[in-house]
Design an enzyme around this catalytic site. Structure first.
Site, PDB file in Angstrom:
ATOM      1  N   ASP A 105       0.837  -1.203   0.000  1.00 28.33           N
ATOM      2  CA  ASP A 105       0.000   0.000   0.000  1.00 28.33           C
ATOM      3  C   ASP A 105       0.870   1.250   0.000  1.00 28.33           C
ATOM      4  O   ASP A 105       2.037   1.212   0.412  1.00 28.33           O
ATOM      5  CB  ASP A 105      -0.885   0.032   1.255  1.00 28.33           C
ATOM      6  CG  ASP A 105      -1.888  -1.108   1.276  1.00 28.33           C
ATOM      7  OD1 ASP A 105      -2.211  -1.647   0.204  1.00 28.33           O
ATOM      8  OD2 ASP A 105      -2.335  -1.460   2.390  1.00 28.33           O
ATOM      9  N   LEU A 106       0.253   2.347  -0.378  1.00 29.18           N
ATOM     10  CA  LEU A 106       0.961   3.637  -0.421  1.00 29.18           C
ATOM     11  C   LEU A 106       1.673   3.934   0.911  1.00 29.18           C
ATOM     12  O   LEU A 106       2.806   4.391   0.934  1.00 29.18           O
ATOM     13  CB  LEU A 106      -0.064   4.748  -0.743  1.00 29.18           C
ATOM     14  CG  LEU A 106       0.468   6.154  -0.916  1.00 29.18           C
ATOM     15  CD1 LEU A 106       1.366   6.257  -2.147  1.00 29.18           C
ATOM     16  CD2 LEU A 106      -0.678   7.158  -1.019  1.00 29.18           C
TER      17      LEU A 106
END
Ligand code: URA
Length: 241
Positions: A105-106
């Site tokens: 994920d970011l």
């Protein structure tokens, strides 16, 4: 090695697109064994012929492998309109066809393999292979008493999907007052999987970092944003995983 077209070779090595290479050849900027290549589609042997573009030798690299400590704020994709991508953190890459093996994920940090070896990526990501992934996380909220056994049993996260048995180690139990610290080993890699597993226990992941993927372990010395080529030994182990 089999022969290949000069423009394909130079395209793969990032010198330019087919039309750019054609133009460069027309202007005499490309040499094959010291002589200007008049046409961009001539066949060359990437291992035997010496190719120069604008005076620089272009050597052939067929596969590249890097381990990256992905920082937060960078996307695990080849291109993105909003955020920098993990590929921008590999400035030494020679090939233009690298990609991250799986996604973090970011806001997730940690180990990410970057390569252009599609077969290896497929083997590591295949749901049938059950490659272990180990994460470190900080968790807000009270960990239920039975967190370890529920993770071991598997959690029903969505209709028709119960997670495979996962190993939860509680490094520090904040007892709901402070954040807890844990290590979790999972053998799948579905979207937001770790975050969703903790949500199912009524907790929230506030920091997530991947520590390993199969035999590949993030070294302490590799700071967020840094990468290094895989060693031969690591590559062998990954191929045997
Ligand atoms: N699980 C998540 O929730 N996020 C990641 O980035 C990786 C695993």
């Amino acid at each position: 090695m089999a022969q290949m077209r000069l423009d394909k070779f130079l395209g793969e090595m990032g010198v330019g697109s087919r039309s750019q290479v054609k133009e460069m050849a027309r202007k005499g900027r490309i040499l094959v064994n010291g002589s200007p290549a008049v046409k961009a589609d001539v066949k060359i042997d990437p291992e035997k012929d010496e190719i120069q573009a604008d005076g620089k030798t272009v050597s052939y690299v067929s596969m590249e492998y890097y381990v990256l400590n992905k920082p937060a704020g960078v996307v695990s994709a080849r291109e993105d309109g909003r955020y920098p991508t993990v590929l921008e953190l590999i400035p030494q890459a020679k090939r233009k066809d690298l990609f991250p093996v799986g996604r973090l994920d970011l806001d997730t940090e940690g180990l990410l393999l970057i390569t252009n070896d599609g077969q290896l990526a497929h083997r590591l990501l295949s749901p049938k292979k059950h490659v272990d992934k180990v994460y470190y996380a900080r968790i807000a909220g009270r960990l239920p008493q039975d967190a370890v056994s529920r993770m071991a049993e598997g959690l029903a996260l969505e209709e028709g999907w119960t997670t495979l048995p996962a190993v939860l180690e509680i490094l520090e139990d904040g007892k709901g007052e402070k954040e807890s610290q844990i290590r979790l080993t999972i053998r799948e890699g579905k979207y937001h999987q770790v975050k969703r597993m903790f949500e199912a226990l009524g907790c929230q992941v506030v920091y997530l970092k991947r520590l390993s993927m199969g035999p590949l372990v993030l070294d302490e010395g590799l700071l967020p944003g840094q990468c290094r080529p895989l060693t031969d030994e690591e590559l062998r182990e990954l191929n045997n995983a």
